[in-house]
Write a protein that holds these residues in place. Structure first.
Motif, PDB file in Angstrom:
ATOM      1  N   HIS A   1      39.465  35.976  36.206  1.00  0.00           N
ATOM      2  CA  HIS A   1      39.857  37.379  36.093  1.00  0.00           C
ATOM      3  C   HIS A   1      38.888  38.293  36.558  1.00  0.00           C
ATOM      4  CE1 HIS A   1      41.598  41.103  34.251  1.00  0.00           C
ATOM      5  NE2 HIS A   1      42.624  40.718  35.057  1.00  0.00           N
ATOM      6  N   SER A   2      37.830  38.050  35.768  1.00  0.00           N
ATOM      7  CA  SER A   2      36.493  39.007  36.156  1.00  0.00           C
ATOM      8  C   SER A   2      35.937  39.162  37.415  1.00  0.00           C
ATOM      9  CB  SER A   2      35.298  38.678  35.130  1.00  0.00           C
ATOM     10  OG  SER A   2      34.379  39.469  35.124  1.00  0.00           O
ATOM     11  N   ALA A   3      36.180  37.786  37.955  1.00  0.00           N
ATOM     12  CA  ALA A   3      35.562  37.593  39.214  1.00  0.00           C
ATOM     13  C   ALA A   3      36.474  38.272  40.477  1.00  0.00           C
ATOM     14  CB  ALA A   3      35.554  36.255  39.756  1.00  0.00           C
ATOM     15  N   VAL A   4      37.718  38.129  39.914  1.00  0.00           N
ATOM     16  CA  VAL A   4      38.703  38.939  41.125  1.00  0.00           C
ATOM     17  C   VAL A   4      38.475  40.324  40.872  1.00  0.00           C
ATOM     18  CG1 VAL A   4      41.116  39.104  41.399  1.00  0.00           C
ATOM     19  CG2 VAL A   4      40.575  37.072  41.065  1.00  0.00           C
TER      20      VAL A   4
ATOM     21  N   ARG B   1      37.710  43.717  43.876  1.00  0.00           N
ATOM     22  CA  ARG B   1      39.113  44.130  43.954  1.00  0.00           C
ATOM     23  C   ARG B   1      38.631  45.502  45.138  1.00  0.00           C
ATOM     24  NH1 ARG B   1      40.117  48.314  39.304  1.00  0.00           N
ATOM     25  NH2 ARG B   1      38.046  48.678  38.710  1.00  0.00           N
ATOM     26  N   ARG B   2      37.270  45.927  45.063  1.00  0.00           N
ATOM     27  CA  ARG B   2      37.232  47.153  45.964  1.00  0.00           C
ATOM     28  C   ARG B   2      35.880  46.664  46.729  1.00  0.00           C
ATOM     29  NH1 ARG B   2      39.143  52.101  44.117  1.00  0.00           N
ATOM     30  NH2 ARG B   2      39.948  52.018  41.981  1.00  0.00           N
ATOM     31  N   PRO B   3      36.223  46.225  48.036  1.00  0.00           N
ATOM     32  CA  PRO B   3      35.382  45.835  48.941  1.00  0.00           C
ATOM     33  C   PRO B   3      34.409  46.939  49.488  1.00  0.00           C
ATOM     34  CG  PRO B   3      37.440  45.438  50.122  1.00  0.00           C
ATOM     35  CD  PRO B   3      37.727  46.067  48.767  1.00  0.00           C
TER      36      PRO B   3
ATOM     37  N   ARG C   1      41.146  35.910  46.985  1.00  0.00           N
ATOM     38  CA  ARG C   1      40.804  34.923  48.178  1.00  0.00           C
ATOM     39  C   ARG C   1      39.250  34.819  48.246  1.00  0.00           C
ATOM     40  NH1 ARG C   1      43.724  35.811  53.963  1.00  0.00           N
ATOM     41  NH2 ARG C   1      45.788  35.354  53.085  1.00  0.00           N
ATOM     42  N   SER C   2      38.589  35.944  48.040  1.00  0.00           N
ATOM     43  CA  SER C   2      36.989  35.755  48.083  1.00  0.00           C
ATOM     44  C   SER C   2      36.540  35.493  46.533  1.00  0.00           C
ATOM     45  CB  SER C   2      36.603  37.328  48.353  1.00  0.00           C
ATOM     46  OG  SER C   2      36.902  38.146  47.168  1.00  0.00           O
ATOM     47  N   ALA C   3      37.043  35.435  45.559  1.00  0.00           N
ATOM     48  CA  ALA C   3      36.691  34.697  44.305  1.00  0.00           C
ATOM     49  C   ALA C   3      37.144  33.225  44.231  1.00  0.00           C
ATOM     50  CB  ALA C   3      37.739  35.638  43.123  1.00  0.00           C
ATOM     51  N   SER C   4      37.837  32.857  45.028  1.00  0.00           N
ATOM     52  CA  SER C   4      38.200  31.421  45.188  1.00  0.00           C
ATOM     53  C   SER C   4      37.041  30.659  45.233  1.00  0.00           C
ATOM     54  CB  SER C   4      39.168  31.022  46.184  1.00  0.00           C
ATOM     55  OG  SER C   4      39.219  29.786  46.492  1.00  0.00           O
ATOM     56  N   GLY C   5      36.611  29.562  44.296  1.00  0.00           N
ATOM     57  CA  GLY C   5      35.636  28.603  44.314  1.00  0.00           C
ATOM     58  C   GLY C   5      34.342  28.957  43.932  1.00  0.00           C
ATOM     59  N   ASN C   6      34.401  30.364  43.502  1.00  0.00           N
ATOM     60  CA  ASN C   6      32.877  31.115  43.044  1.00  0.00           C
ATOM     61  C   ASN C   6      32.844  30.755  41.502  1.00  0.00           C
ATOM     62  OD1 ASN C   6      31.989  32.015  45.478  1.00  0.00           O
ATOM     63  ND2 ASN C   6      33.519  33.712  45.310  1.00  0.00           N
ATOM     64  N   VAL C   7      33.938  30.513  40.816  1.00  0.00           N
ATOM     65  CA  VAL C   7      33.898  30.280  39.387  1.00  0.00           C
ATOM     66  C   VAL C   7      33.980  28.733  39.028  1.00  0.00           C
ATOM     67  CG1 VAL C   7      34.841  30.919  37.316  1.00  0.00           C
ATOM     68  CG2 VAL C   7      34.786  32.543  38.965  1.00  0.00           C
ATOM     69  N   LYS C   8      32.914  28.251  38.260  1.00  0.00           N
ATOM     70  CA  LYS C   8      32.946  26.807  38.539  1.00  0.00           C
ATOM     71  C   LYS C   8      33.389  26.440  36.680  1.00  0.00           C
ATOM     72  CE  LYS C   8      31.441  25.857  42.046  1.00  0.00           C
ATOM     73  NZ  LYS C   8      32.446  25.549  43.301  1.00  0.00           N
ATOM     74  N   ARG C   9      34.432  25.744  36.594  1.00  0.00           N
ATOM     75  CA  ARG C   9      34.988  25.241  35.508  1.00  0.00           C
ATOM     76  C   ARG C   9      33.892  24.433  34.663  1.00  0.00           C
ATOM     77  NH1 ARG C   9      40.175  22.121  36.651  1.00  0.00           N
ATOM     78  NH2 ARG C   9      40.253  23.514  38.604  1.00  0.00           N
ATOM     79  N   PRO C  10      34.135  24.512  33.330  1.00  0.00           N
ATOM     80  CA  PRO C  10      33.242  23.701  32.536  1.00  0.00           C
ATOM     81  C   PRO C  10      33.601  22.152  32.404  1.00  0.00           C
ATOM     82  CG  PRO C  10      34.735  24.975  31.055  1.00  0.00           C
ATOM     83  CD  PRO C  10      34.805  25.519  32.526  1.00  0.00           C
TER      84      PRO C  10
ATOM     85  N   ILE D   1      47.923  37.128  37.744  1.00  0.00           N
ATOM     86  CA  ILE D   1      46.952  37.951  37.438  1.00  0.00           C
ATOM     87  C   ILE D   1      47.350  39.388  38.010  1.00  0.00           C
ATOM     88  CG2 ILE D   1      45.574  37.495  39.432  1.00  0.00           C
ATOM     89  CD1 ILE D   1      43.120  37.828  37.785  1.00  0.00           C
ATOM     90  N   THR D   2      47.085  40.377  37.152  1.00  0.00           N
ATOM     91  CA  THR D   2      47.220  41.770  37.600  1.00  0.00           C
ATOM     92  C   THR D   2      45.912  42.386  37.983  1.00  0.00           C
ATOM     93  OG1 THR D   2      49.277  41.884  36.183  1.00  0.00           O
ATOM     94  CG2 THR D   2      48.199  43.834  37.021  1.00  0.00           C
ATOM     95  N   VAL D   3      45.979  42.820  39.184  1.00  0.00           N
ATOM     96  CA  VAL D   3      44.889  43.538  39.755  1.00  0.00           C
ATOM     97  C   VAL D   3      44.779  45.132  39.605  1.00  0.00           C
ATOM     98  CG1 VAL D   3      42.971  43.912  41.375  1.00  0.00           C
ATOM     99  CG2 VAL D   3      44.180  41.763  41.165  1.00  0.00           C
ATOM    100  N   LYS D   4      44.256  45.787  38.846  1.00  0.00           N
ATOM    101  CA  LYS D   4      44.455  47.147  38.571  1.00  0.00           C
ATOM    102  C   LYS D   4      43.538  48.205  39.390  1.00  0.00           C
ATOM    103  CE  LYS D   4      45.924  46.134  33.831  1.00  0.00           C
ATOM    104  NZ  LYS D   4      45.564  46.261  32.411  1.00  0.00           N
TER     105      LYS D   4
END
Length: 175
Positions: free
Chosen positions: A90-93, A97-99, A146-155, A167-170
């Motif tokens: 959520h934080s990565a997205v 949100r503002r390119p 889309r840009s956050a995809s693959g950037n957060v690695k899971r434990p 997810i809601t992008v505000k």
């Protein structure tokens, strides 16, 4: 014989019999071969599961309780790891949100998307569930996902699983 004499006679006979029985030596006669026979007795009930040595019921219950405790602890750890991982997604997205150089600063709205997080940490099946009413915000939110995809690695504890999340992008002033 009077009743009193009868009672006294019975009492004397009873005492004599008790005295004779007490004088007997009540011990086991030895086995004729001279050896003592020992019969092993184990009063603990054993429970055997395939591949294990039999355990008493107390041990079995303790092991099962211990297994349950370990399973609960592992489940809690997975839940905490998942919660932390989803917060990072959520934080990565939200950070994307503002390119840079976009003209979205004067717009306000919320966009809700649903997407799937695959086992390789990439996102797929991105579907808009609720539009903000402005196509530019909707497109910006989709691009942020889309840009956050693959950037957060899971434990490691969450390896091999996939989830579908909403997810809601505000888009609000000063947020």
């Amino acid at each position: 014989m009077t009743p009193r004499q009868t009672i006294w006679t019975c009492l004397v006979i009873s005492l004599c019999l008790h005295w004779l029985l007490l004088e007997q030596h009540w011990h086991q006669a030895p086995v004729p071969s001279g050896e003592t026979v020992v019969v092993p007795v184990n009063f603990d009930l054993s429970v055997a599961t395939p591949g294990t040595i039999g355990l008493s019921l107390d041990q079995w219950g303790a092991d099962e309780q211990e297994k349950t405790d370990h399973a609960d602890a592992a489940r809690r750890l997975r839940q905490q790891a998942l919660k932390k991982f989803l917060a990072q997604v959520h934080s990565a997205v939200e950070h994307r949100r503002r390119p840079p150089g976009s003209d979205l600063d004067d717009l306000i709205g919320n966009v809700r998307y649903r997407f799937r997080i695959r086992p390789d940490d990439t996102f797929s099946d991105i579907v808009m569930l609720h539009s903000s009413g402005d196509p530019r915000l909707d497109a910006a939110a989709r691009e942020a996902i889309r840009s956050a995809s693959g950037n957060v690695k899971r434990p490691a504890i969450l390896k091999g699983r996939s989830w579908t999340i909403t997810i809601t992008v505000k888009y609000q002033y000063s947020l």
